[in-house]
Write a protein that holds these residues in place. Structure first.
Motif, PDB file in Angstrom:
ATOM      1  N   GLU A 270       7.160  41.736 -35.459  1.00 41.24           N
ATOM      2  CA  GLU A 270       6.161  42.258 -34.522  1.00 41.24           C
ATOM      3  C   GLU A 270       6.363  43.747 -34.253  1.00 41.24           C
ATOM      4  OE1 GLU A 270       6.128  39.872 -30.973  1.00 41.24           O
ATOM      5  OE2 GLU A 270       4.656  38.500 -31.831  1.00 41.24           O
ATOM      6  N   LEU A 271       7.617  44.162 -34.134  1.00 42.88           N
ATOM      7  CA  LEU A 271       7.903  45.577 -33.894  1.00 42.88           C
ATOM      8  C   LEU A 271       7.461  46.430 -35.081  1.00 42.88           C
ATOM      9  CD1 LEU A 271       9.233  47.840 -32.212  1.00 42.88           C
ATOM     10  CD2 LEU A 271      11.401  47.251 -33.323  1.00 42.88           C
ATOM     11  N   LEU A 272       7.805  46.006 -36.287  1.00 36.74           N
ATOM     12  CA  LEU A 272       7.450  46.787 -37.476  1.00 36.74           C
ATOM     13  C   LEU A 272       5.938  46.809 -37.698  1.00 36.74           C
ATOM     14  CD1 LEU A 272      10.254  45.788 -40.016  1.00 36.74           C
ATOM     15  CD2 LEU A 272      10.066  47.859 -38.630  1.00 36.74           C
ATOM     16  N   ALA A 273       5.240  45.779 -37.243  1.00 36.60           N
ATOM     17  CA  ALA A 273       3.785  45.761 -37.390  1.00 36.60           C
ATOM     18  C   ALA A 273       3.147  46.911 -36.622  1.00 36.60           C
ATOM     19  CB  ALA A 273       3.230  44.423 -36.904  1.00 36.60           C
ATOM     20  N   ASP A 274       3.797  47.359 -35.549  1.00 34.06           N
ATOM     21  CA  ASP A 274       3.276  48.475 -34.755  1.00 34.06           C
ATOM     22  C   ASP A 274       3.771  49.830 -35.254  1.00 34.06           C
ATOM     23  OD1 ASP A 274       1.839  46.832 -33.031  1.00 34.06           O
ATOM     24  OD2 ASP A 274       3.531  46.550 -31.680  1.00 34.06           O
ATOM     25  N   HIS A 275       4.603  49.814 -36.281  1.00 35.93           N
ATOM     26  CA  HIS A 275       5.169  51.073 -36.804  1.00 35.93           C
ATOM     27  C   HIS A 275       5.098  51.079 -38.330  1.00 35.93           C
ATOM     28  CE1 HIS A 275       6.760  52.429 -32.912  1.00 35.93           C
ATOM     29  NE2 HIS A 275       6.968  51.152 -32.682  1.00 35.93           N
ATOM     30  N   PRO A 276       3.900  51.271 -38.875  1.00 36.22           N
ATOM     31  CA  PRO A 276       3.739  51.244 -40.336  1.00 36.22           C
ATOM     32  C   PRO A 276       4.527  52.326 -41.061  1.00 36.22           C
ATOM     33  CG  PRO A 276       1.764  52.089 -39.251  1.00 36.22           C
ATOM     34  CD  PRO A 276       2.633  51.522 -38.177  1.00 36.22           C
ATOM     35  N   GLU A 277       4.915  53.387 -40.322  1.00 39.92           N
ATOM     36  CA  GLU A 277       5.724  54.443 -40.940  1.00 39.92           C
ATOM     37  C   GLU A 277       7.170  54.027 -41.134  1.00 39.92           C
ATOM     38  OE1 GLU A 277       6.372  54.806 -36.554  1.00 39.92           O
ATOM     39  OE2 GLU A 277       4.713  54.306 -37.900  1.00 39.92           O
ATOM     40  N   GLY A 278       7.561  52.916 -40.506  1.00 42.28           N
ATOM     41  CA  GLY A 278       8.923  52.408 -40.640  1.00 42.28           C
ATOM     42  C   GLY A 278       9.833  52.876 -39.515  1.00 42.28           C
ATOM     43  N   LEU A 279      10.939  52.162 -39.348  1.00 43.41           N
ATOM     44  CA  LEU A 279      11.925  52.490 -38.326  1.00 43.41           C
ATOM     45  C   LEU A 279      13.327  52.357 -38.904  1.00 43.41           C
ATOM     46  CD1 LEU A 279      10.481  50.506 -35.265  1.00 43.41           C
ATOM     47  CD2 LEU A 279      10.511  52.999 -35.514  1.00 43.41           C
ATOM     48  N   ALA A 280      14.236  53.159 -38.384  1.00 43.29           N
ATOM     49  CA  ALA A 280      15.640  53.052 -38.783  1.00 43.29           C
ATOM     50  C   ALA A 280      16.259  51.809 -38.157  1.00 43.29           C
ATOM     51  CB  ALA A 280      16.402  54.295 -38.335  1.00 43.29           C
ATOM     52  N   VAL A 281      17.319  51.314 -38.782  1.00 46.15           N
ATOM     53  CA  VAL A 281      18.006  50.137 -38.253  1.00 46.15           C
ATOM     54  C   VAL A 281      18.453  50.390 -36.816  1.00 46.15           C
ATOM     55  CG1 VAL A 281      19.991  48.603 -38.511  1.00 46.15           C
ATOM     56  CG2 VAL A 281      18.799  49.421 -40.527  1.00 46.15           C
TER      57      VAL A 281
ATOM     58  N   LYS B 195      17.206  45.655 -28.262  1.00 46.07           N
ATOM     59  CA  LYS B 195      18.475  45.363 -27.581  1.00 46.07           C
ATOM     60  C   LYS B 195      19.330  44.397 -28.398  1.00 46.07           C
ATOM     61  CE  LYS B 195      16.720  46.250 -22.893  1.00 46.07           C
ATOM     62  NZ  LYS B 195      15.444  46.821 -23.328  1.00 46.07           N
ATOM     63  N   LEU B 196      19.474  44.746 -29.667  1.00 37.59           N
ATOM     64  CA  LEU B 196      20.254  43.945 -30.610  1.00 37.59           C
ATOM     65  C   LEU B 196      21.475  44.723 -31.071  1.00 37.59           C
ATOM     66  CD1 LEU B 196      17.625  42.464 -33.110  1.00 37.59           C
ATOM     67  CD2 LEU B 196      19.187  41.146 -31.685  1.00 37.59           C
ATOM     68  N   PRO B 197      22.588  44.049 -31.350  1.00 40.09           N
ATOM     69  CA  PRO B 197      23.688  44.727 -32.038  1.00 40.09           C
ATOM     70  C   PRO B 197      23.185  45.211 -33.400  1.00 40.09           C
ATOM     71  CG  PRO B 197      24.435  42.664 -31.095  1.00 40.09           C
ATOM     72  CD  PRO B 197      22.947  42.677 -30.959  1.00 40.09           C
ATOM     73  N   LYS B 198      23.607  46.395 -33.791  1.00 40.58           N
ATOM     74  CA  LYS B 198      23.111  46.968 -35.044  1.00 40.58           C
ATOM     75  C   LYS B 198      23.440  46.074 -36.231  1.00 40.58           C
ATOM     76  CE  LYS B 198      23.240  51.243 -37.751  1.00 40.58           C
ATOM     77  NZ  LYS B 198      23.792  52.619 -37.849  1.00 40.58           N
ATOM     78  N   SER B 199      24.596  45.408 -36.211  1.00 41.92           N
ATOM     79  CA  SER B 199      24.993  44.549 -37.329  1.00 41.92           C
ATOM     80  C   SER B 199      24.036  43.372 -37.495  1.00 41.92           C
ATOM     81  CB  SER B 199      26.413  44.035 -37.115  1.00 41.92           C
ATOM     82  OG  SER B 199      26.508  43.307 -35.901  1.00 41.92           O
ATOM     83  N   ILE B 200      23.581  42.819 -36.360  1.00 44.08           N
ATOM     84  CA  ILE B 200      22.646  41.685 -36.426  1.00 44.08           C
ATOM     85  C   ILE B 200      21.282  42.161 -36.921  1.00 44.08           C
ATOM     86  CG2 ILE B 200      21.376  40.004 -35.044  1.00 44.08           C
ATOM     87  CD1 ILE B 200      23.844  39.679 -33.325  1.00 44.08           C
ATOM     88  N   ALA B 201      20.832  43.295 -36.418  1.00 41.98           N
ATOM     89  CA  ALA B 201      19.555  43.846 -36.872  1.00 41.98           C
ATOM     90  C   ALA B 201      19.581  44.086 -38.376  1.00 41.98           C
ATOM     91  CB  ALA B 201      19.243  45.142 -36.130  1.00 41.98           C
ATOM     92  N   HIS B 202      20.691  44.631 -38.857  1.00 47.32           N
ATOM     93  CA  HIS B 202      20.816  44.909 -40.286  1.00 47.32           C
ATOM     94  C   HIS B 202      20.790  43.622 -41.100  1.00 47.32           C
ATOM     95  CE1 HIS B 202      22.807  45.990 -44.098  1.00 47.32           C
ATOM     96  NE2 HIS B 202      22.210  47.161 -43.906  1.00 47.32           N
TER      97      HIS B 202
END
Length: 267
Positions: free
Chosen positions: A15-26, A34-41
């Motif tokens: 859902e988050l990426l759907a609002d950011h077609p340009e992409g986002l960094a991890v 509000k996720l640990p970076k390791s889990i997001a990755h």
């Protein structure tokens, strides 16, 4: 942090990426959710492995893959949405010369599913089909709420409160008392109006798509355009066409699953 399953977190990322077609960094995704970076990755890696997300070779940002959008298009194609709905929208857009949209009700939310542009020159309103309309702050949202009983309508709005999405300009309805009165008026006249609320300078007229079995509306159809072209008098002119389109959509509505979910009580 609340105990949230990996599946829910993965859906949050989509859902988050759907609002950011340009992409986002991890790191940005992890911060926003509000996720640990390791889990997001790890979750992004799973999405990438299944071709639902793509990581840019240069920026290393993640964005949704075309495959993700294609699933929705495949679903709409399989239920025959475009074939039966689009001609009605095209005709309404041509007759009004403005932007026409349809949203479907599902689980107490409205989801944009189709549109048609009727303006070929001058000022045009041509929004992207992103998140569905906020229920209390849009013509579509209030038109749909007006088909519920008052208690259910208020319960739907209480789920998120009267908080506006960050890109909304404002709302003429800011309390339950105002909402109840507005819904009563909409029920009487059969359509809703929103002026300079979600977008400054834009006015929309929306009508609920009736359920043949008498339940809450299946969704809404709306006509929107620059406010300079859409005073109340203009609304009265286009209303016969708008109400006719809503009735036609209700008669041929091809989404039985949406229809069932639209009638579900808030739980």
């Amino acid at each position: 942090m609340a105990n949230v399953s990996p599946t829910e977190r993965t859906l949050d990322i989509i859902e988050l990426l759907a609002d950011h077609p340009e992409g986002l960094a991890v790191s940005d995704i992890a911060r926003r959710l509000k996720l640990p970076k390791s889990i997001a990755h790890r979750l992004l890696s799973i999405l990438s492995d299944r071709d639902f997300a793509i990581q840019d070779d240069v920026t290393q940002h993640y964005r949704l893959a075309i495959r993700t959008a294609a699933l929705g298009l495949r679903f709409f194609g399989n239920i025959g949405l475009n074939e039966v709905c689009q001609p009605i929208l095209n005709r309404l857009a041509q007759r009004t010369g403005e932007f026409v949209r349809v949203c479907a009700a599902e689980n107490g939310e409205l989801v944009w599913i189709a549109s048609a542009q009727g303006s070929s020159e001058g000022l045009r309103y041509d929004p992207t089909m992103e998140a569905g309309p906020a229920l209390h702050a849009t013509a579509n949202g209030r038109a749909w709420l007006s088909t519920l009983n008052e208690a259910d309508a208020l319960a739907q709005v209480r789920r998120k409160g009267f908080i506006l999405p960050r890109d909304y300009a404002g709302s003429s309805v800011t309390s339950e008392q105002q909402l109840s009165e507005e819904l009563r008026q909409i029920k009487e006249r059969g359509y809703a109006v929103s002026a300079d609320e979600s977008v400054i300078g834009i006015t929309a007229f929306a009508a609920p798509i009736p359920d043949r079995e008498g339940g809450p509306a299946l969704g809404c159809v709306s006509v929107a355009g620059p406010s300079v072209r859409m005073p109340q008098s203009r609304g009265r002119e286009i209303m016969p066409d708008l109400l006719t389109a809503a009735k036609e959509l209700g008669q041929i509505w091809p989404i039985p699953r949406f229809k069932k979910l639209a009638s579900m009580p808030v739980g």
